[in-house]
Write a protein that holds these residues in place. Sequence first.
Motif, short mmCIF file in Angstrom:
data_model
loop_
_atom_site.label_atom_id
_atom_site.label_comp_id
_atom_site.label_asym_id
_atom_site.label_seq_id
_atom_site.Cartn_x
_atom_site.Cartn_y
_atom_site.Cartn_z
N GLU A 1 0.81 -1.21 0.00
CA GLU A 1 0.00 0.00 0.00
C GLU A 1 0.85 1.27 0.00
O GLU A 1 0.47 2.27 -0.62
N VAL A 2 1.99 1.23 0.68
CA VAL A 2 2.79 2.45 0.85
C VAL A 2 3.75 2.67 -0.30
O VAL A 2 4.01 3.81 -0.69
N ARG A 3 4.27 1.61 -0.89
CA ARG A 3 5.30 1.75 -1.93
C ARG A 3 4.87 2.63 -3.11
O ARG A 3 5.68 3.43 -3.61
N PRO A 4 3.63 2.56 -3.61
CA PRO A 4 3.27 3.44 -4.74
C PRO A 4 3.22 4.92 -4.38
O PRO A 4 3.31 5.76 -5.28
N LEU A 5 3.08 5.26 -3.10
CA LEU A 5 2.92 6.67 -2.73
C LEU A 5 4.17 7.49 -3.02
O LEU A 5 4.08 8.54 -3.67
N PRO A 6 5.37 7.10 -2.55
CA PRO A 6 6.56 7.87 -2.95
C PRO A 6 6.88 7.76 -4.43
O PRO A 6 7.51 8.65 -5.00
N ALA A 7 6.44 6.66 -5.08
CA ALA A 7 6.68 6.53 -6.52
C ALA A 7 5.92 7.59 -7.29
O ALA A 7 6.40 8.11 -8.31
N GLU A 8 4.72 7.95 -6.83
CA GLU A 8 3.91 8.96 -7.51
C GLU A 8 4.43 10.38 -7.29
O GLU A 8 4.07 11.29 -8.03
N ARG A 9 5.26 10.56 -6.25
CA ARG A 9 5.79 11.90 -5.97
C ARG A 9 6.86 12.31 -6.98
O ARG A 9 7.15 13.49 -7.14
N SER A 10 7.47 11.35 -7.63
CA SER A 10 8.50 11.58 -8.65
C SER A 10 9.71 12.28 -8.04
O SER A 10 9.86 12.34 -6.82
N CYS A 11 10.57 12.82 -8.89
CA CYS A 11 11.85 13.36 -8.43
C CYS A 11 11.72 14.82 -8.04
O CYS A 11 11.08 15.61 -8.74
N THR A 12 12.33 15.18 -6.94
CA THR A 12 12.28 16.53 -6.40
C THR A 12 13.55 17.28 -6.77
O THR A 12 14.65 16.85 -6.43
N VAL A 13 13.41 18.37 -7.48
CA VAL A 13 14.55 19.21 -7.84
C VAL A 13 14.74 20.30 -6.78
O VAL A 13 15.85 20.58 -6.35
N SER A 14 13.64 20.90 -6.35
CA SER A 14 13.65 21.89 -5.28
C SER A 14 12.31 21.80 -4.57
O SER A 14 11.47 20.96 -4.90
N SER A 15 12.11 22.67 -3.59
CA SER A 15 10.89 22.61 -2.81
C SER A 15 9.64 22.85 -3.64
O SER A 15 8.54 22.40 -3.29
N ASP A 16 9.78 23.56 -4.76
CA ASP A 16 8.62 23.88 -5.59
C ASP A 16 8.69 23.28 -6.99
O ASP A 16 7.87 23.62 -7.85
N VAL A 17 9.65 22.41 -7.26
CA VAL A 17 9.80 21.81 -8.58
C VAL A 17 9.92 20.31 -8.44
O VAL A 17 10.82 19.79 -7.78
N ARG A 18 8.97 19.59 -9.07
CA ARG A 18 9.02 18.14 -9.16
C ARG A 18 8.79 17.73 -10.61
O ARG A 18 7.92 18.28 -11.27
N LEU A 19 9.56 16.77 -11.05
CA LEU A 19 9.50 16.32 -12.43
C LEU A 19 8.90 14.93 -12.48
O LEU A 19 9.49 13.97 -11.99
N ARG A 20 7.71 14.82 -13.09
CA ARG A 20 6.98 13.56 -13.09
C ARG A 20 7.06 12.82 -14.42
O ARG A 20 6.86 11.61 -14.46
N THR A 21 7.32 13.54 -15.51
CA THR A 21 7.36 12.90 -16.83
C THR A 21 8.65 13.31 -17.54
O THR A 21 9.31 14.30 -17.17
N LEU A 22 8.96 12.56 -18.58
CA LEU A 22 10.15 12.88 -19.37
C LEU A 22 9.98 14.21 -20.09
O LEU A 22 10.95 14.95 -20.28
N ALA A 23 8.75 14.55 -20.48
CA ALA A 23 8.50 15.84 -21.12
C ALA A 23 8.82 16.99 -20.17
O ALA A 23 9.39 18.01 -20.58
N GLU A 24 8.47 16.84 -18.90
CA GLU A 24 8.78 17.88 -17.92
C GLU A 24 10.28 18.00 -17.70
O GLU A 24 10.80 19.09 -17.47
N VAL A 25 11.00 16.88 -17.78
CA VAL A 25 12.45 16.91 -17.62
C VAL A 25 13.08 17.69 -18.78
O VAL A 25 13.96 18.54 -18.56
N VAL A 26 12.66 17.40 -20.00
CA VAL A 26 13.20 18.11 -21.17
C VAL A 26 12.90 19.60 -21.08
O VAL A 26 13.77 20.45 -21.37
N GLU A 27 11.69 19.94 -20.66
CA GLU A 27 11.34 21.36 -20.53
C GLU A 27 12.16 22.03 -19.44
O GLU A 27 12.61 23.18 -19.60
N HIS A 28 12.41 21.31 -18.33
CA HIS A 28 13.21 21.88 -17.25
C HIS A 28 14.65 22.12 -17.69
O HIS A 28 15.23 23.17 -17.39
N LEU A 29 15.23 21.15 -18.39
CA LEU A 29 16.61 21.31 -18.86
C LEU A 29 16.71 22.46 -19.85
O LEU A 29 17.68 23.23 -19.83
N GLY A 30 15.71 22.59 -20.73
CA GLY A 30 15.75 23.67 -21.70
C GLY A 30 15.58 25.03 -21.08
O GLY A 30 16.28 25.99 -21.45
#
Length: 303
Positions: free
Chosen positions: A91-120
């Motif tokens: 039950e608990v394992r999917p919860l942090p998986a859905e939070r995705s990667c944290t770059v800063s307190s106000d930026v989280r990247l959940r998809t590859l498209a968001e990663v490309v946009e962030h890098l650009g």
Amino acid sequence: MIIKKRRITGLTGDVIAELVVETGSLWHERHQAKLAYRPRKRAMGGGPKHQLVFVDRLPTTLVHLRHGATHDVLACWFSVDRSTITRAIGEVRPLPAERSCTVSSDVRLRTLAEVVEHLGSSGTTGIIDGTEIRVRRPAVGRKDRDRFISGKNKQNAVKSMVVTDGVGRLLWRSPTQPASCADITHARQLGLVTLLADGPVLEILADAGYQGLGAQTGGRVVTPPHRKFKKNAPDWYEEMHERQRKAHCSRRIRVEHGIAHLKNWRALARHLGRREHMSDTVQAIAGLLSHQRAADLHSTRQT
């Protein structure tokens, strides 16, 4: 005691407190929705209560991911039945998986498209690489049994693509695929070529396993130089090729450091559980590790 020891859970107490606040309410909502979905013979709140409350379920899952502790060991540790631990981790394992990667307190990247946009938008260099995790061999008679055999390591494994920035900060990790899939094929299936060809101008470093993506993405993916002379190469060419190869490797070595930090979590060193849970495990650890890294950087800047 468990929450205060970073060596046990892999996270500091402050980060775990944030996880409890953020994921605790989500777990409670899903649990209540599950109870309301099925026909009930008792009123809401009736029946036996949880032997393992959420503030214990979360550390249980963290210890399992960090050290690969078996459910039997955790059941003895928390004085509950083994099935309780299994259900809690599921039950608990999917919860942090859905939070995705944290770059800063106000930026989280959940998809590859968001990663490309962030890098650009940030103008930073990205680094990609594939990593393999050993898994149990499928049972005899399974039609897809050979799909998990890695052509590189000759072992049963699953593959995931890791994306970091130029300093090795984890930005994204893909769901797993059987290890027979080549790195460049996996990147194409994830839509990286389309995102880079139609996206912002940026630079992504990759190893020789991704050679060919540079031409398909307008030079946005940079790989080691091709070897033009396979036999009887001149000395000057050998020296130049080696110098260029080392310069490229020294720039992309940060992604190897990021993968090493992920593999410090024993659940990713070798996975002995069900393969269908592997994607959640991979993304949960990536999300937890990136959150802790962001918290460490924030505390360092404050001091």
